[in-house]
Write a protein that holds these residues in place. Structure first.
Motif, PDB file in Angstrom:
ATOM      1  N   CYS A   1       0.777  -1.285  -0.115  1.00 33.21           N
ATOM      2  CA  CYS A   1       0.024   0.091   0.033  1.00 33.21           C
ATOM      3  C   CYS A   1       0.828   1.295   0.009  1.00 33.21           C
ATOM      4  CB  CYS A   1      -0.897  -0.076   1.146  1.00 33.21           C
ATOM      5  SG  CYS A   1      -1.734   1.524   1.535  1.00 33.21           S
ATOM      6  N   THR A   2       0.935   1.810  -0.984  1.00 32.50           N
ATOM      7  CA  THR A   2       2.013   3.062  -1.198  1.00 32.50           C
ATOM      8  C   THR A   2       1.073   4.450  -1.370  1.00 32.50           C
ATOM      9  OG1 THR A   2       3.574   1.768  -2.394  1.00 32.50           O
ATOM     10  CG2 THR A   2       3.682   4.040  -2.568  1.00 32.50           C
ATOM     11  N   ALA A   3       1.419   5.102  -0.450  1.00 35.64           N
ATOM     12  CA  ALA A   3       0.807   6.685  -0.442  1.00 35.64           C
ATOM     13  C   ALA A   3       1.557   7.620  -1.189  1.00 35.64           C
ATOM     14  CB  ALA A   3       0.794   6.811   1.118  1.00 35.64           C
ATOM     15  N   SER A   4       0.821   8.553  -1.698  1.00 36.28           N
ATOM     16  CA  SER A   4       1.277   9.746  -2.176  1.00 36.28           C
ATOM     17  C   SER A   4       0.433  10.994  -1.649  1.00 36.28           C
ATOM     18  CB  SER A   4       1.211   9.922  -3.850  1.00 36.28           C
ATOM     19  OG  SER A   4      -0.159   9.421  -4.190  1.00 36.28           O
ATOM     20  N   GLY A   5       1.111  12.064  -1.619  1.00 40.09           N
ATOM     21  CA  GLY A   5       0.449  13.128  -1.150  1.00 40.09           C
ATOM     22  C   GLY A   5       0.336  13.281   0.267  1.00 40.09           C
ATOM     23  N   PHE A   6       0.950  12.307   1.066  1.00 37.00           N
ATOM     24  CA  PHE A   6       1.081  12.366   2.588  1.00 37.00           C
ATOM     25  C   PHE A   6       2.291  11.506   2.980  1.00 37.00           C
ATOM     26  CE2 PHE A   6      -1.249   8.810   4.039  1.00 37.00           C
ATOM     27  CZ  PHE A   6      -1.726   8.304   2.856  1.00 37.00           C
ATOM     28  N   SER A   7       2.487  11.528   4.032  1.00 40.71           N
ATOM     29  CA  SER A   7       3.562  10.711   4.504  1.00 40.71           C
ATOM     30  C   SER A   7       2.702   9.669   5.704  1.00 40.71           C
ATOM     31  CB  SER A   7       4.532  11.345   5.796  1.00 40.71           C
ATOM     32  OG  SER A   7       5.491  10.508   6.393  1.00 40.71           O
ATOM     33  N   LEU A   8       2.793   8.421   5.329  1.00 39.93           N
ATOM     34  CA  LEU A   8       2.219   7.187   6.038  1.00 39.93           C
ATOM     35  C   LEU A   8       2.497   7.208   7.291  1.00 39.93           C
ATOM     36  CD1 LEU A   8       2.110   4.198   3.543  1.00 39.93           C
ATOM     37  CD2 LEU A   8       0.111   5.728   4.301  1.00 39.93           C
ATOM     38  N   ASP A   9       3.809   7.566   7.816  1.00 39.79           N
ATOM     39  CA  ASP A   9       4.279   7.676   9.206  1.00 39.79           C
ATOM     40  C   ASP A   9       3.170   8.285  10.177  1.00 39.79           C
ATOM     41  OD1 ASP A   9       6.843   8.800  11.375  1.00 39.79           O
ATOM     42  OD2 ASP A   9       5.891   6.672  11.049  1.00 39.79           O
ATOM     43  N   TRP A  10       2.498   9.320   9.611  1.00 30.82           N
ATOM     44  CA  TRP A  10       1.856  10.047  10.317  1.00 30.82           C
ATOM     45  C   TRP A  10       0.292   9.409  10.340  1.00 30.82           C
ATOM     46  CZ3 TRP A  10       3.199  13.357  13.791  1.00 30.82           C
ATOM     47  CH2 TRP A  10       4.443  14.011  13.886  1.00 30.82           C
ATOM     48  N   TYR A  11      -0.014   8.276   9.873  1.00 35.01           N
ATOM     49  CA  TYR A  11      -1.416   7.761   9.425  1.00 35.01           C
ATOM     50  C   TYR A  11      -1.438   6.433  10.059  1.00 35.01           C
ATOM     51  CZ  TYR A  11      -3.085  11.797   6.902  1.00 35.01           C
ATOM     52  OH  TYR A  11      -3.379  12.939   6.720  1.00 35.01           O
ATOM     53  N   SER A  12      -2.433   6.056  10.606  1.00 32.42           N
ATOM     54  CA  SER A  12      -2.662   4.724  10.931  1.00 32.42           C
ATOM     55  C   SER A  12      -3.286   4.002   9.614  1.00 32.42           C
ATOM     56  CB  SER A  12      -3.924   4.468  12.028  1.00 32.42           C
ATOM     57  OG  SER A  12      -3.068   4.986  13.471  1.00 32.42           O
ATOM     58  N   ILE A  13      -2.853   2.694   9.334  1.00 35.74           N
ATOM     59  CA  ILE A  13      -3.302   2.085   8.019  1.00 35.74           C
ATOM     60  C   ILE A  13      -3.558   0.782   8.173  1.00 35.74           C
ATOM     61  CG2 ILE A  13      -2.230   1.245   5.873  1.00 35.74           C
ATOM     62  CD1 ILE A  13      -1.742   4.203   6.189  1.00 35.74           C
ATOM     63  N   GLY A  14      -4.706   0.723   7.627  1.00 40.46           N
ATOM     64  CA  GLY A  14      -5.730  -0.636   7.886  1.00 40.46           C
ATOM     65  C   GLY A  14      -5.650  -1.301   6.426  1.00 40.46           C
ATOM     66  N   TRP A  15      -5.514  -2.797   6.563  1.00 40.84           N
ATOM     67  CA  TRP A  15      -5.886  -3.537   5.571  1.00 40.84           C
ATOM     68  C   TRP A  15      -7.459  -4.215   5.741  1.00 40.84           C
ATOM     69  CZ3 TRP A  15      -3.727  -4.078   0.833  1.00 40.84           C
ATOM     70  CH2 TRP A  15      -2.211  -3.536   0.719  1.00 40.84           C
ATOM     71  N   PHE A  16      -8.156  -4.280   4.548  1.00 41.94           N
ATOM     72  CA  PHE A  16      -9.358  -4.872   4.718  1.00 41.94           C
ATOM     73  C   PHE A  16      -9.510  -5.815   3.604  1.00 41.94           C
ATOM     74  CE2 PHE A  16     -11.383  -2.367   8.074  1.00 41.94           C
ATOM     75  CZ  PHE A  16     -10.474  -1.315   8.236  1.00 41.94           C
ATOM     76  N   ARG A  17     -10.627  -6.767   3.832  1.00 50.24           N
ATOM     77  CA  ARG A  17     -10.867  -7.354   2.358  1.00 50.24           C
ATOM     78  C   ARG A  17     -12.446  -7.682   2.301  1.00 50.24           C
ATOM     79  NH1 ARG A  17      -8.666 -13.163   4.607  1.00 50.24           N
ATOM     80  NH2 ARG A  17     -10.123 -13.667   6.093  1.00 50.24           N
ATOM     81  N   GLN A  18     -12.615  -7.881   1.017  1.00 48.58           N
ATOM     82  CA  GLN A  18     -14.200  -7.922   0.820  1.00 48.58           C
ATOM     83  C   GLN A  18     -14.455  -8.979  -0.206  1.00 48.58           C
ATOM     84  OE1 GLN A  18     -16.396  -4.478  -0.471  1.00 48.58           O
ATOM     85  NE2 GLN A  18     -18.423  -5.415  -0.074  1.00 48.58           N
ATOM     86  N   ALA A  19     -14.971 -10.464   0.117  1.00 52.70           N
ATOM     87  CA  ALA A  19     -15.096 -11.295  -0.801  1.00 52.70           C
ATOM     88  C   ALA A  19     -16.491 -11.231  -1.393  1.00 52.70           C
ATOM     89  CB  ALA A  19     -15.180 -12.585  -0.058  1.00 52.70           C
ATOM     90  N   PRO A  20     -16.747 -11.615  -2.572  1.00 51.12           N
ATOM     91  CA  PRO A  20     -18.073 -11.505  -3.165  1.00 51.12           C
ATOM     92  C   PRO A  20     -19.409 -11.976  -2.266  1.00 51.12           C
ATOM     93  CG  PRO A  20     -16.563 -12.819  -4.683  1.00 51.12           C
ATOM     94  CD  PRO A  20     -15.780 -12.464  -3.233  1.00 51.12           C
ATOM     95  N   GLY A  21     -20.370 -11.115  -2.097  1.00 54.98           N
ATOM     96  CA  GLY A  21     -21.633 -11.194  -1.389  1.00 54.98           C
ATOM     97  C   GLY A  21     -21.396 -10.989  -0.142  1.00 54.98           C
TER      98      GLY A  21
END
Length: 124
Positions: free
Chosen positions: A22-42
């Protein structure tokens, strides 16, 4: 403009591994909490893992504990999700999201910024 771009998805056999980025542009990721999510069909989008801003504390869904590892590389402004021992039920579109508060949460509604997602398919 704040943007998140996921990459690294693909087709993998059961018990295989993938590393999502997950690559960020326009801001520094160090100042943000980052989450990974997933969505399966249905199914509803669900939290997988997150890493808090600055101190880097982590959190995992029970379904992925011991198999997935979240990490960040501030120099590359990128957060990774290392996924090992993949199962067919891990098949989904995986999204990363950013929020400026901490500690991180595994709740969809907590995050302000989202990427477009990357497909992960686990199948023999």
């Amino acid at each position: 403009q704040l943007q998140l771009v996921e990459s690294g998805g693909g087709l993998v056999q059961p018990e295989g591994s993938l590393r999502l980025s997950c690559t960020a542009s326009g801001f520094s990721l160090d100042w943000y909490s980052i989450g990974w999510f997933r969505q399966a069909p249905g199914k509803e989008r669900e939290g997988v893992s997150c890493i808090s801003r600055r101190l880097g504390s982590t959190n995992y869904a029970d379904s992925v504990k011991g198999r997935f590892t979240i990490s960040r590389d501030n120099a590359k402004n990128t957060v990774y999700l290392q996924m090992n021992s993949l199962k067919p039920e891990d098949t989904a579109i995986y999204y990363c999201a950013a929020e400026s508060s901490r500690p991180c949460q595994l709740r969809v509604g907590w995050y302000d910024y989202w990427g477009q997602g990357t497909q992960v398919t686990v199948s023999s």
